[in-house]
Motif scaffolding. Structure first.
Motif, mmCIF file in Angstrom:
data_model
loop_
_atom_site.group_PDB
_atom_site.id
_atom_site.type_symbol
_atom_site.label_atom_id
_atom_site.label_comp_id
_atom_site.label_asym_id
_atom_site.label_seq_id
_atom_site.Cartn_x
_atom_site.Cartn_y
_atom_site.Cartn_z
ATOM 1 N N ARG A 211 0.869 -1.180 0.000
ATOM 2 C CA ARG A 211 0.000 0.000 0.000
ATOM 3 C C ARG A 211 0.905 1.229 0.000
ATOM 4 N NH1 ARG A 211 -4.983 1.682 4.109
ATOM 5 N NH2 ARG A 211 -5.574 3.559 2.970
ATOM 6 N N ASP A 213 1.038 5.246 -0.169
ATOM 7 C CA ASP A 213 0.427 6.566 -0.071
ATOM 8 C C ASP A 213 1.573 7.555 0.146
ATOM 9 O OD1 ASP A 213 -2.464 5.847 -0.196
ATOM 10 O OD2 ASP A 213 -1.948 4.689 1.573
ATOM 11 N N THR A 299 -1.226 -1.053 -4.475
ATOM 12 C CA THR A 299 -2.457 -0.319 -4.242
ATOM 13 C C THR A 299 -2.156 0.925 -3.419
ATOM 14 O OG1 THR A 299 -4.754 -0.569 -3.482
ATOM 15 C CG2 THR A 299 -3.035 -1.631 -2.151
ATOM 16 N N GLY A 300 -3.191 1.671 -3.052
ATOM 17 C CA GLY A 300 -2.997 2.924 -2.333
ATOM 18 C C GLY A 300 -3.181 4.119 -3.263
ATOM 19 N N ASN A 301 -3.101 5.307 -2.710
ATOM 20 C CA ASN A 301 -3.389 6.535 -3.466
ATOM 21 C C ASN A 301 -2.461 6.763 -4.650
ATOM 22 O OD1 ASN A 301 -5.641 7.462 -2.014
ATOM 23 N ND2 ASN A 301 -4.343 8.330 -0.406
ATOM 24 N N ASP A 332 -6.174 0.646 -8.311
ATOM 25 C CA ASP A 332 -6.620 1.964 -7.835
ATOM 26 C C ASP A 332 -7.915 1.766 -7.052
ATOM 27 O OD1 ASP A 332 -7.332 4.576 -7.419
ATOM 28 O OD2 ASP A 332 -7.847 5.002 -9.511
ATOM 29 N N THR A 334 -8.969 2.388 -3.106
ATOM 30 C CA THR A 334 -8.643 2.777 -1.737
ATOM 31 C C THR A 334 -9.619 2.192 -0.718
ATOM 32 O OG1 THR A 334 -9.935 4.811 -2.003
ATOM 33 C CG2 THR A 334 -7.581 4.931 -2.483
#
Length: 355
Positions: A211, A213, A299-301, A332, A334
């Protein structure tokens, strides 16, 4: 510690086994349940009747004739009783789903998470939970899974650390929430929850999830089982470029030093992302080698902007890995953390059933 399993314990195990089968298969017949669990027809019928009595399940006619001209009933989870919540607590916001035991969403929540210190952050969390439980005052929410950013000690229900809050140390979050709301609560590292959600849709033996961000978290599944342990998969401060960028932790060349500048105020810094590609490829290469992974999920922002760096990252990985083939997925999404937290809560609610 018990040295034997009594009749009451066995009954509880069998109830959980039957409910778990119904939970996983949506609509299912009594015969299918008996075949899958190995329970006798009489034993299965007693358990099903108990589940009806306590409103865990409902029955609907399938519309297809069965034996002796009867229309068999199809069993499924009761959608209005025995609810659970999944909550994602991270630096950028608080989100939650309230679902039934089959994962059907009843209500969704989202709040910004603005704080300057421990007391303000804790109040944000308490207010958010109050809003959720306040909408279901009849006690329908029986369990909640919490996906938590930062360091956690799941066994003791401690939030060890939290991004951007230096005063947040070893907070007994589960005890605080239990005292206020009473439901069964389960604290998990947010990448673990995301991976739990993703495993519902992937076909691979060994899977790694990152993840990404403004920091980076990691989760690993080996043969469908997620590895758990306080701090064992922390890669944010692994050295990827010796003598590289200075990091807030005081070291130089940490992976987080390359991750943090990539997104600022919701916008991507393409130059920072370009600098991240090599350190990220090194990390993925090393971790896939350690865990013999055949799939990596990113994944993550940062994945909102994956088109900016996807080809370059894949190219770097191919150069490092040679003939070894590893599937890399860019997700994508969240909300997988909150979905995974709700799924974990639902599984615990089924396993702990007492009738």
């Amino acid at each position: 510690m018990k040295k034997y399993i009594g009749l009451e314990d066995m009954s509880q195990v069998n109830c959980a086994s039957v409910l778990r089968v119904i939970q996983e298969h949506g609509e299912i017949s009594r015969k299918q349940i008996s075949d899958m669990t190995g329970l006798s027809w009489g034993g299965m019928t007693k358990i099903v009747n108990k589940l009806f009595e306590h409103k865990y399940i409902i029955e609907e006619k399938s519309g297809t004739l069965g034996g002796a001209g009867r229309i068999p009933g199809m069993l499924s989870i009761h959608k209005e009783k025995h609810l659970v919540a999944g909550v994602d607590i991270n630096k950028t916001g608080l989100s939650a789903y309230v679902t039934d035991l089959s994962g059907g969403i009843k209500q969704q929540y989202f709040e910004e998470n603005i704080y300057t210190g421990k007391e303000e952050l804790l109040q944000n969390i308490l207010d958010f939970f109050q809003k959720i439980f306040g909408d279901f005052t009849d006690g329908k929410i029986e369990a909640a899974g919490i996906a938590m950013q930062g360091g956690i000690d799941a066994e003791h229900g401690l939030s060890v650390s939290f991004p951007g809050c230096k005063s947040w140390r070893d907070v007994p979050l589960i005890n605080i929430l239990k005292e206020r709301f009473g439901a069964a609560l389960y604290l998990e590292h947010d990448p673990d929850c995301m991976l739990c959600s993703e495993l519902e849709h992937v076909d691979a033996d060994h899977v790694i999830l990152f993840r990404i961000d403004q920091s980076i978290g990691m989760a690993v599944s080996l043969n469908g089982r997620i590895l758990r342990g306080n701090g064992i998969l922390e890669v944010a401060h692994s050295i990827v470029i010796p003598g590289g960028k200075p990091c807030k932790c005081g070291l130089s060349g940490c992976l987080e030093a390359y991750v943090e500048p990539c997104i600022q105020n919701g916008r991507i810094d393409e130059r920072a992302v370009e600098e991240l590609v090599c350190p990220l490829a090194v990390t993925i290469h090393n971790m896939t080698g350690i865990f013999n992974a055949d799939m990596v999920i990113l994944t993550g922002n940062l994945m909102k902007f994956s088109s900016v760096f996807e080809k370059q990252l894949i190219s770097e990985l191919q150069d490092m890995q040679g003939d070894k083939e590893i599937e890399v997925r860019f997700q994508d999404d969240t909300r997988s953390a909150v979905r995974g937290a709700a799924l974990i809560a639902a599984r615990h609610a089924v396993e702990s059933i007492k009738l």
